[in-house]
Design a protein around this motif. Structure first.
Motif, PDB file in Angstrom:
ATOM      1  N   GLY A  44       0.830  -1.211   0.000  1.00  0.00           N
ATOM      2  CA  GLY A  44       0.000   0.000   0.000  1.00  0.00           C
ATOM      3  C   GLY A  44       0.852   1.243   0.000  1.00  0.00           C
ATOM      4  O   GLY A  44       1.880   1.308  -0.685  1.00  0.00           O
ATOM      5  N   VAL A  68      -1.680   2.546   4.416  1.00  0.00           N
ATOM      6  CA  VAL A  68      -3.032   2.317   3.903  1.00  0.00           C
ATOM      7  C   VAL A  68      -2.925   1.270   2.807  1.00  0.00           C
ATOM      8  O   VAL A  68      -2.000   1.271   1.994  1.00  0.00           O
ATOM      9  CB  VAL A  68      -3.679   3.634   3.404  1.00  0.00           C
ATOM     10  CG1 VAL A  68      -2.871   4.290   2.298  1.00  0.00           C
ATOM     11  CG2 VAL A  68      -5.120   3.374   2.950  1.00  0.00           C
ATOM     12  N   GLU A  82      -5.668  -1.687  -1.761  1.00  0.00           N
ATOM     13  CA  GLU A  82      -7.075  -1.918  -2.120  1.00  0.00           C
ATOM     14  C   GLU A  82      -7.975  -0.748  -1.722  1.00  0.00           C
ATOM     15  O   GLU A  82      -9.100  -0.636  -2.190  1.00  0.00           O
ATOM     16  CB  GLU A  82      -7.612  -3.187  -1.424  1.00  0.00           C
ATOM     17  CG  GLU A  82      -6.988  -4.499  -1.897  1.00  0.00           C
ATOM     18  CD  GLU A  82      -5.678  -4.859  -1.194  1.00  0.00           C
ATOM     19  OE1 GLU A  82      -5.103  -3.979  -0.500  1.00  0.00           O
ATOM     20  OE2 GLU A  82      -5.227  -5.989  -1.342  1.00  0.00           O
ATOM     21  N   HIS A  83      -7.496   0.131  -0.827  1.00  0.00           N
ATOM     22  CA  HIS A  83      -8.353   1.192  -0.291  1.00  0.00           C
ATOM     23  C   HIS A  83      -8.042   2.573  -0.864  1.00  0.00           C
ATOM     24  O   HIS A  83      -8.489   3.577  -0.308  1.00  0.00           O
ATOM     25  CB  HIS A  83      -8.230   1.230   1.245  1.00  0.00           C
ATOM     26  CG  HIS A  83      -8.754  -0.004   1.893  1.00  0.00           C
ATOM     27  ND1 HIS A  83      -8.414  -0.382   3.174  1.00  0.00           N
ATOM     28  CD2 HIS A  83      -9.601  -0.960   1.418  1.00  0.00           C
ATOM     29  CE1 HIS A  83      -9.028  -1.531   3.464  1.00  0.00           C
ATOM     30  NE2 HIS A  83      -9.756  -1.899   2.417  1.00  0.00           N
ATOM     31  N   VAL A  84      -7.236   2.635  -1.932  1.00  0.00           N
ATOM     32  CA  VAL A  84      -6.853   3.937  -2.471  1.00  0.00           C
ATOM     33  C   VAL A  84      -7.076   3.978  -3.988  1.00  0.00           C
ATOM     34  O   VAL A  84      -7.272   2.946  -4.619  1.00  0.00           O
ATOM     35  CB  VAL A  84      -5.356   4.251  -2.188  1.00  0.00           C
ATOM     36  CG1 VAL A  84      -5.077   4.209  -0.702  1.00  0.00           C
ATOM     37  CG2 VAL A  84      -4.448   3.288  -2.950  1.00  0.00           C
ATOM     38  N   VAL A 126      -6.776   8.954  -0.781  1.00  0.00           N
ATOM     39  CA  VAL A 126      -7.136   8.056   0.328  1.00  0.00           C
ATOM     40  C   VAL A 126      -8.440   8.562   0.934  1.00  0.00           C
ATOM     41  O   VAL A 126      -8.450   9.562   1.647  1.00  0.00           O
ATOM     42  CB  VAL A 126      -6.031   8.019   1.412  1.00  0.00           C
ATOM     43  CG1 VAL A 126      -6.364   6.985   2.466  1.00  0.00           C
ATOM     44  CG2 VAL A 126      -4.668   7.753   0.789  1.00  0.00           C
ATOM     45  N   ARG A 184     -10.327   7.292   3.253  1.00  0.00           N
ATOM     46  CA  ARG A 184     -10.651   6.872   4.628  1.00  0.00           C
ATOM     47  C   ARG A 184      -9.638   7.429   5.628  1.00  0.00           C
ATOM     48  O   ARG A 184      -8.605   7.987   5.244  1.00  0.00           O
ATOM     49  CB  ARG A 184     -10.664   5.362   4.718  1.00  0.00           C
ATOM     50  CG  ARG A 184      -9.315   4.728   4.374  1.00  0.00           C
ATOM     51  CD  ARG A 184      -9.323   3.241   4.622  1.00  0.00           C
ATOM     52  NE  ARG A 184     -10.345   2.578   3.813  1.00  0.00           N
ATOM     53  CZ  ARG A 184     -10.982   1.473   4.197  1.00  0.00           C
ATOM     54  NH1 ARG A 184     -10.712   0.926   5.362  1.00  0.00           N
ATOM     55  NH2 ARG A 184     -11.877   0.906   3.411  1.00  0.00           N
TER      56      ARG A 184
END
Ligand code: AMP
Ligand code: MG
Length: 397
Positions: free
Chosen positions: A59, A109, A112-114, A123, A125
């Motif tokens: 990440g 992070v 998968e979350h960006v 980002v 979150r």
């Protein structure tokens, strides 16, 4: 002499052997040969583990205070590298699992979350500081004791030895275990038995059990059921670290093992245990050596070794603890017993370990039945019946 319950007899074995624990010899082995052996040194961490703050994810290394937000990507750090710069406010460094967290960053992070676009990463979150990072020293601190002497080296312990850089390790030497089968009816494997003779299977099963428990088996000749022959072999067996005898401990006219041991000056801790198979069972010490007089029926010999002699052997071998591999499973059918004895009955445990079925057998002489079993049911001494679906204890074979 002393009759004990199963629990009392096991406690007696553990206590007597632990109290007498001799300082066993030590040898140095390459790690590849050390699995299954007993550690004879204290293993210390040579540095912090992990030695750097380690990313647990692929990440971006970020500062949690910047999130959510759009961050400028200033570089990349892979496992096996170290990032030379600093992560400032509004910046992110692409990072791989196992790579050290760059200075300035406090969390990672997940990829998968960006959303990555054109040199920057969005980002959406928030993160807490420290998220997806294993801090330096969180698993172990430099110079911390990781393993004490007496630990059995399984695969995880081998991994730990490798982790801290031990290519060699000091382990306790294997105890030598003398094995004497007794009986006028017993013949060696290379002999053809007459109709009324029996091949010596106990010495072989015991040798296999001794080896599995970390000992070095030494099978002596069969002791005939007379005083002089038995005494001579017992004296020979007492040169080893532990002496196992099979047969000759019942109340029969030719059961002379106890007499021989008594005449040699033995101290007896018990000579009968409320278990089946295996009620007549002798445990004691003579000339500084522990001995077991195990009942001669093959199932009795095997079971009493597993539940008593193995513990003695493991502790003589330097282990600080000896565990009985017990679990609980549900009976597949109703079961009854006459109360008064803890019974170990051949059984089949289902593949997922949840259900157990007693195996049909003809009693303690039935060796074929033991090969159909993969476990033993363990009954409570004072319980009379169980119905299908009841939980019962199981000893792994
Ligand atoms: P004992 O404990 O000497 O009374 O023997 C009990 C039963 O176990 C008898 O039926 C013996 O024939 C049998 N037995 C004793 N020793 C052995 C052995 N070494 N191998 C196989 N069976 C044995
Ligand atoms: Mg006999």
């Amino acid at each position: 002499m002393a009759t004990l319950t199963f629990a009392q007899a096991r406690a007696s074995v553990l206590a007597k052997v632990a109290e007498a624990r001799a300082t066993a010899a030590v040898e140095e082995l390459p790690i590849l040969q050390a699995a299954g052996r007993v550690l004879a040194e204290r293993l210390l961490a040579d540095r912090d583990y992990p030695p750097f703050p380690r990313s647990a994810r692929d990440g971006f290394a970020v500062r949690a205070a910047d999130l959510p937000g759009e961050l400028r990507i200033t570089g990349e750090v892979r496992a096996g590298e170290s990032f030379q710069g600093q992560v400032h406010a509004g910046e992110a460094v692409e990072i791989m699992t196992g790579a050290p967290l760059p200075n300035g960053a406090d969390s990672v992070v997940m990829i998968e979350h960006v959303a990555v676009n054109n040199g920057s990463v969005n980002v959406p979150r928030t993160l807490s500081p420290g998220e997806n990072v294993s801090p330096r020293g969180c698993e172990a601190r430099a110079a911390e004791a990781l393993l004490d002497p007496g630990r059995l080296l399984g695969f995880a312990e081998i991994a730990l030895l490798a982790t801290v850089g031990h290519a060699q390790v000091s382990v306790f030497s294997k105890p030598r275990v003398a094995i004497i089968a007794t009986g006028d009816e017993i013949v060696e494997l290379n002999q053809k038995p007459l109709d009324y003779q029996i091949r010596n299977s106990n010495a072989q099963s015991l040798a296999a059990q001794v080896a599995r428990a970390g000992g070095c088996p030494n099978i002596l000749p069969i002791a005939r059921d007379n005083y002089d022959a038995t005494r001579e072999l017992v004296e020979q067996g007492l040169r080893d670290d532990l002496l196992l005898l099979s047969g000759g401990v019942s109340a029969g006219k030719y059961d002379i093992v106890e007499r021989v041991l008594a005449d040699l000056g033995a101290e007896f801790f018990f000579d009968r245990v409320l278990i089946q198979p295996g009620q007549p069972l002798v445990f004691g010490r003579v000339r500084g050596k522990f001995f077991f007089g195990l009942p001669g029926n093959p199932a009795s010999t095997m079971v009493t070794f597993e539940v008593f002699a193995r513990a003695a052997l493991e502790i003589l071998g330097g282990q600080t603890e000896s565990m009985l591999p017990l679990l609980s499973a549900k009976l597949t059918r109703d079961f009854r017993q006459k109360p008064g004895l803890t019974r170990f009955l051949p059984a089949r445990l289902s593949e997922n370990g949840s259900e157990v079925e007693p195996v049909r057998w003809q009693g303690s002489g039935d060796v074929p039945a033991l090969t159909r079993a993969n476990a033993f049911l363990v009954t409570e001494q004072d319980r009379e019946h169980w119905v299908a679906g009841d939980w019962i204890q199981v000893l792994m074979k």
